[in-house]
Design an enzyme around this catalytic site. Structure first.
Site, PDB file in Angstrom:
ATOM      1  N   SER A 180       0.815  -1.220   0.000  1.00 45.94           N
ATOM      2  CA  SER A 180       0.000   0.000   0.000  1.00 45.94           C
ATOM      3  C   SER A 180       0.846   1.267   0.000  1.00 45.94           C
ATOM      4  O   SER A 180       0.362   2.335  -0.367  1.00 45.94           O
ATOM      5  CB  SER A 180      -0.948   0.001   1.202  1.00 45.94           C
ATOM      6  OG  SER A 180      -0.240  -0.178   2.406  1.00 45.94           O
ATOM      7  N   ASP A 432      -2.642   4.838  12.506  1.00 40.98           N
ATOM      8  CA  ASP A 432      -1.903   4.549  11.288  1.00 40.98           C
ATOM      9  C   ASP A 432      -0.586   5.329  11.283  1.00 40.98           C
ATOM     10  O   ASP A 432      -0.561   6.531  11.010  1.00 40.98           O
ATOM     11  CB  ASP A 432      -2.750   4.918  10.069  1.00 40.98           C
ATOM     12  CG  ASP A 432      -2.090   4.512   8.755  1.00 40.98           C
ATOM     13  OD1 ASP A 432      -0.921   4.076   8.783  1.00 40.98           O
ATOM     14  OD2 ASP A 432      -2.741   4.628   7.697  1.00 40.98           O
ATOM     15  N   HIS A 435       1.201   4.486   6.696  1.00 35.08           N
ATOM     16  CA  HIS A 435       0.961   5.285   5.492  1.00 35.08           C
ATOM     17  C   HIS A 435       1.284   6.748   5.760  1.00 35.08           C
ATOM     18  O   HIS A 435       1.594   7.138   6.886  1.00 35.08           O
ATOM     19  CB  HIS A 435      -0.499   5.126   5.053  1.00 35.08           C
ATOM     20  CG  HIS A 435      -0.875   3.705   4.781  1.00 35.08           C
ATOM     21  ND1 HIS A 435      -1.534   2.919   5.706  1.00 35.08           N
ATOM     22  CD2 HIS A 435      -0.663   2.921   3.690  1.00 35.08           C
ATOM     23  CE1 HIS A 435      -1.709   1.707   5.199  1.00 35.08           C
ATOM     24  NE2 HIS A 435      -1.194   1.681   3.981  1.00 35.08           N
TER      25      HIS A 435
END
Length: 459
Positions: A180, A432, A435
């Site tokens: 990702s 998170d 990312h």
């Protein structure tokens, strides 16, 4: 006729205000054009405003994508998409792009310095930001993390030039292969390119993990191939959270038939790292050779460092030997895995910092932790593959290292933390710290990438 003039001026004034209000969300040049069209004139004010309103309406219609499902639709934030301007006149525009001076290492060492001109875009001007990276939309209270730029030691990294980038990749294609973070990288690039053009979704599948986008104005194709381990990996039993990773079998998602899936691309940007921390059993030639956190009797713990090394070795071998591939392989080193503080990722760990780390602090954290081991393995396997490519292909396949790890170790402030959301999942999210917010620090990856694409770049 003269008696009607005050009423005509009053109506013209109301229309002018409405047009200027509509212009508030347009780029600066469109605002200027609209203000000029709406400026008071003598007796012809109302007809001129009506024409301006019609032009604005037609432009708005042209900005909209055709009805139907699209890769772009999944990431829209209620943003109007501007029409693509014509290509810049004249040839050789890429050669005129700002460059780093000879001998400048754009990757390390360096520092993040304040930059009041950042960011290049916002969540209100780019519709390509996924929800879980849309930090501004989901309430991140600070914006200071946006106001930094990467400066290599002894030189400056030029700002991203969307027109120069598209000139440099005209009539070519680029594939991002990885997890990702590879998709995060590609979406950053597309947001940066919105200054000049928007892509058309030409994907042949509905799977959002495999998308192909085409910039018609420059005949440039960019694609993403989801492959978190680069090699074949799967969960035999999802309840056990254990992965089976075949370290010598490149993932068919991108390497089917000996690399046929990516053979048509001129450049392949390959990256991976974060998924190798998962518990896994390792296979080579179809048999178990070791594991990580598997606790199986008689199976040696080869650690995730071993699995990452062998996976990159297998993936690079395929890229070097893929039939028909004669392009450039860009290995982007890992995005940091260690920015969680106050606990592990699933035990309350978070990333709440609001400014970059000092270079010395970031370097110490990397050298002492897993990121340093992962980075060393990637760099060593890159050198091994580059030597093999020179011998096997005579320079037909080029390998270039995009060593972003040191710069990104300094940016624990650039992650979504709790300011993101998966729109299609009703789940409790972990913080998170993997990312990157968009806009955010990884926009610097594409400043680096542009320099690597310019003629004469010498790594």
């Amino acid at each position: 006729m003269q008696a009607k003039a005050p009423e005509q001026q009053r109506r013209g004034g109301h229309l002018r205000q409405r047009l200027l209000s509509m212009a508030s969300d347009l780029p600066s040049m469109q605002k200027l054009q609209l203000q000029l069209a709406a400026a008071p004139a003598a007796a012809s004010l109302l007809p001129a405003l009506a024409v301006a309103a019609l032009i604005l309406l037609l432009a708005t219609v042209r900005r909209c994508f055709p009805a139907g499902s699209s890769f772009l639709d999944a990431y829209r934030s209620g943003v109007a998409i501007v029409s693509t301007p014509p290509p810049r006149a004249g040839a050789g525009a890429a050669a005129a792009a700002a460059r780093v001076p000879p001998g400048c290492d754009i990757f390390k060492p360096g520092e993040w310095v304040p930059d009041e001109d950042s960011p290049y875009y916002t969540n209100l001007t780019c519709p390509l930001i996924q929800e879980h990276q849309n930090c501004m939309k989901y309430g991140r209270p600070d914006t200071g993390f946006l106001k930094w730029r990467w400066r290599p030691a002894g030189c400056d990294l030029p700002r991203f030039d969307a027109a120069a980038f598209l000139d440099a990749v005209r009539d070519t294609s680029m594939a991002f292969v990885g997890d990702s973070l590879a998709r995060n990288h590609m979406q950053s690039l597309m947001c940066l390119l919105t200054k000049v053009a928007y892509p058309k979704d030409v994907s042949k599948t509905t799977n959002p993990e495999f998308r192909t986008m085409h910039y018609e104005s420059h005949n440039f194709t960019v694609a993403i191939f989801w492959s978190p381990f680069l090699v074949r990996g799967y969960q035999p039993d999802r309840r056990r959270h254990m992965w089976a990773i075949h370290l010598d079998e490149p993932d068919a998602a991108w390497a089917a038939s000996g690399g046929a899936a990516i053979a048509s691309f001129d450049r392949v940007v390959i990256s991976a790292g974060n998924w190798f921390t998962r518990p896994a059993v390792f296979y080579e030639s179809g048999r178990v050779v070791g594991c990580h956190y598997c606790l199986l009797p008689g199976v040696p713990d080869l650690t995730h460092r071993h699995s990452l090394r062998m996976a990159f070795r297998a993936a690079l071998r395929v890229l070097v030997t893929a039939p028909g591939f004669g392009g450039t392989v860009i290995l982007r080193t890992l995005s940091p895995t260690s920015h969680f503080e106050g606990g592990e990722w699933d035990k309350g760990g978070d990333c709440r910092r609001t400014r970059p780390l000092a270079a010395a602090e970031a370097r110490a954290r990397m050298v002492a932790g897993l990121d340093g081991d992962f980075h060393a393995a990637q760099v060593e396997e890159f050198a091994r593959a580059k030597a093999a490519a020179a011998e096997a292909t005579g320079g037909r396949v080029k390998l270039v290292l995009m060593d972003t790890t040191a710069a990104m170790e300094m940016r624990p402030d650039g992650h979504p933390s709790r300011y993101g959301h998966w729109a299609h999942e009703n789940v409790t999210l972990y913080n998170d710290c993997v990312h990157w917010c968009l806009p955010g620090p990884i926009d610097a990856w594409n400043e680096m990438l542009l320099q690597m694409l310019l003629p004469g770049y010498a790594p």
